[in-house]
Write a protein that holds these residues in place. Structure first.
Motif, PDB file in Angstrom:
ATOM      1  N   SER A   1       0.814  -1.346  -0.002  1.00 14.07           N
ATOM      2  CA  SER A   1       0.063  -0.087   0.086  1.00 14.07           C
ATOM      3  C   SER A   1       0.822   1.205  -0.036  1.00 14.07           C
ATOM      4  CB  SER A   1      -1.060  -0.020   1.181  1.00 14.07           C
ATOM      5  OG  SER A   1      -1.646   1.126   1.334  1.00 14.07           O
TER       6      SER A   1
ATOM      7  N   ASP B   1      -3.823   6.942  -1.670  1.00 16.05           N
ATOM      8  CA  ASP B   1      -3.714   5.983  -2.522  1.00 16.05           C
ATOM      9  C   ASP B   1      -3.467   4.871  -1.752  1.00 16.05           C
ATOM     10  OD1 ASP B   1      -4.042   7.609  -4.798  1.00 16.05           O
ATOM     11  OD2 ASP B   1      -1.947   8.464  -4.520  1.00 16.05           O
TER      12      ASP B   1
ATOM     13  N   SER C   1      -5.273   1.905  -1.457  1.00 14.61           N
ATOM     14  CA  SER C   1      -5.995   0.871  -1.776  1.00 14.61           C
ATOM     15  C   SER C   1      -4.825  -0.225  -2.728  1.00 14.61           C
ATOM     16  CB  SER C   1      -7.045   0.771  -2.807  1.00 14.61           C
ATOM     17  OG  SER C   1      -7.443  -0.130  -3.493  1.00 14.61           O
TER      18      SER C   1
ATOM     19  N   GLN D   1      -5.469  -1.610  -5.219  1.00  7.43           N
ATOM     20  CA  GLN D   1      -5.635  -1.555  -6.559  1.00  7.43           C
ATOM     21  C   GLN D   1      -4.662  -0.486  -7.028  1.00  7.43           C
ATOM     22  OE1 GLN D   1      -7.391  -3.380  -9.010  1.00  7.43           O
ATOM     23  NE2 GLN D   1      -7.206  -4.408  -7.273  1.00  7.43           N
ATOM     24  N   ASP D   2      -4.301   0.539  -6.180  1.00  6.29           N
ATOM     25  CA  ASP D   2      -3.317   1.562  -6.377  1.00  6.29           C
ATOM     26  C   ASP D   2      -1.996   0.939  -6.664  1.00  6.29           C
ATOM     27  OD1 ASP D   2      -5.118   3.955  -6.231  1.00  6.29           O
ATOM     28  OD2 ASP D   2      -5.441   3.415  -4.217  1.00  6.29           O
TER      29      ASP D   2
ATOM     30  N   ARG E   1      -7.563  -7.228 -11.076  1.00  6.99           N
ATOM     31  CA  ARG E   1      -9.267  -7.020 -10.487  1.00  6.99           C
ATOM     32  C   ARG E   1     -10.077  -8.058 -10.840  1.00  6.99           C
ATOM     33  NH1 ARG E   1     -12.810  -7.490  -8.720  1.00  6.99           N
ATOM     34  NH2 ARG E   1     -14.425  -5.914  -7.804  1.00  6.99           N
TER      35      ARG E   1
ATOM     36  N   THR F   1      -9.223  -3.526   7.493  1.00  4.12           N
ATOM     37  CA  THR F   1      -9.336  -3.292   6.100  1.00  4.12           C
ATOM     38  C   THR F   1     -10.410  -2.608   5.567  1.00  4.12           C
ATOM     39  OG1 THR F   1      -7.777  -4.979   5.747  1.00  4.12           O
ATOM     40  CG2 THR F   1      -9.350  -4.416   3.752  1.00  4.12           C
TER      41      THR F   1
ATOM     42  N   GLU G   1     -10.773   1.127   3.425  1.00  4.94           N
ATOM     43  CA  GLU G   1     -11.253   1.284   2.296  1.00  4.94           C
ATOM     44  C   GLU G   1     -12.517   2.396   2.515  1.00  4.94           C
ATOM     45  OE1 GLU G   1     -10.554  -0.026  -0.604  1.00  4.94           O
ATOM     46  OE2 GLU G   1      -8.867  -1.229  -0.018  1.00  4.94           O
TER      47      GLU G   1
ATOM     48  N   LEU H   1     -11.234   5.921   2.299  1.00  2.00           N
ATOM     49  CA  LEU H   1     -10.768   6.501   1.135  1.00  2.00           C
ATOM     50  C   LEU H   1     -12.175   7.067   0.390  1.00  2.00           C
ATOM     51  CD1 LEU H   1      -8.343   3.585   0.090  1.00  2.00           C
ATOM     52  CD2 LEU H   1      -7.699   5.762   1.025  1.00  2.00           C
TER      53      LEU H   1
ATOM     54  N   ARG I   1     -14.285   5.490  -1.810  1.00  2.00           N
ATOM     55  CA  ARG I   1     -14.429   4.915  -3.060  1.00  2.00           C
ATOM     56  C   ARG I   1     -14.668   3.445  -2.885  1.00  2.00           C
ATOM     57  NH1 ARG I   1      -8.121   5.855  -5.023  1.00  2.00           N
ATOM     58  NH2 ARG I   1      -7.315   4.241  -3.788  1.00  2.00           N
TER      59      ARG I   1
END
Length: 291
Positions: free
Chosen positions: A52, A57, A59, A61-62, A70, A89, A93, A96, A98
């Motif tokens: 992380s 940023d 996540s 996914q970043d 994904r 977690t 999330e 953030l 989103r």
């Protein structure tokens, strides 16, 4: 989205035929033990092992920056009776903001996966969160609304007592008590999931502390690891945008809260390797004694 290039694969192949497998290859799992679920983890990390950026940023996914990663997450969720996460977690999330203000729901997004899940007889999707005695409000998180997935909380007896007043308004949220004091007894919790709730295949999506404690307790069987072609570094640079009130600290690696000596560390088998562009997609399995 691109197909996965199979470099090698020595793992089980599904006996099912389904169009979903065309992109990745036929994915299979061993039968679950009688006493607990077969538990596999899924993580993404940079080349240097960071999971992380933290800050705005934060996540995974970043770090991944990959639509294929994904998609693979959805495939792994398709094969799981339930997804297991630490409460931290969910809170991270949600902070953030989103994709929604009340946090994410850890579910299959790609609708093409649903027929395969039906063939696998996995049932309704389940999100399971682990917490000791943390105080939190179920109303703050969309995942506890019961609309998209069944939601569970694994906690201690003291944690259950704190949650009890909220459960009257949300009776569909299931609470599993495993442990009397501050810390959850993960071994007991896994046994309850297997024997009382029919969870045979369990996907752990973190975070690092939960994963580390499961690994320490011998409750992780295998891991899917995406390596993103980035070098990030543990030190947070002064130019990085942080979230309000977030303390500066080193970026996390794959494991949190535990460590192993040379004598304790467990060897793993490298079961498969795929690539898409410069992203690597690995599958590892813990070696049993004598293997």
């Amino acid at each position: 989205m691109r197909d996965f290039e199979i470099l090698f694969d020595h793992a089980e192949r599904s006996e099912l035929l389904d169009p979903v497998f065309a992109r990745y290859g036929r994915l299979g799992f061993p039968p679950a033990p009688a006493s607990r679920p077969w538990t596999y983890a899924n993580f993404v990390q940079s080349i240097d092992g960071v999971v992380s950026f933290l800050g705005v940023d934060g996540s995974g996914q970043d770090i991944a920056q990959s639509v294929e990663d994904r998609w693979l997450m959805d495939l792994l969720r398709t094969h799981a009776d339930a997804v297991l996460l630490g409460l931290g977690t969910l809170q991270l999330e949600t902070s953030l903001g989103r994709p929604r203000e009340r946090g994410p729901i850890f579910r299959i997004v790609d609708e093409s996966m649903h027929p395969l899940r039906a063939k696998l007889h996995r049932g309704r999707e389940k999100n399971i969160f682990v917490t000791g005695i943390s105080v939190f409000n179920l109303d703050d998180y969309a995942v506890f609304d019961g609309e998209k997935v069944d939601s569970y909380v694994i906690t201690t007896r003291a944690g259950e007592e704190r949650l009890r007043p909220q459960l009257e308004a949300r009776p569909w949220v299931k609470v599993i008590v495993a442990g009397d004091r501050d810390n959850v007894n993960l071994g007991a919790a896994m046994g309850i999931l297997r024997t009382e709730h029919g969870v045979k295949h369990l996907l752990c999506e973190g975070g690092p502390t939960l994963y580390g404690n499961l690994l320490r307790a011998g409750l992780i069987d295998e891991m899917f690891l995406t390596v993103s072609p980035l070098v990030v570094g543990q030190q947070i640079p002064p130019t990085q945008e942080m979230r309000a009130g977030e303390p500066l600290k080193s970026r996390p690696g794959l494991l949190g809260g535990v460590g192993f000596t040379k004598a304790e560390t467990q060897p793993w088998s490298w079961l498969s390797c795929r690539k898409v562009g410069d992203h690597q997609f690995h599958r590892f399995r813990v070696k049993k004694k004598g293997e």
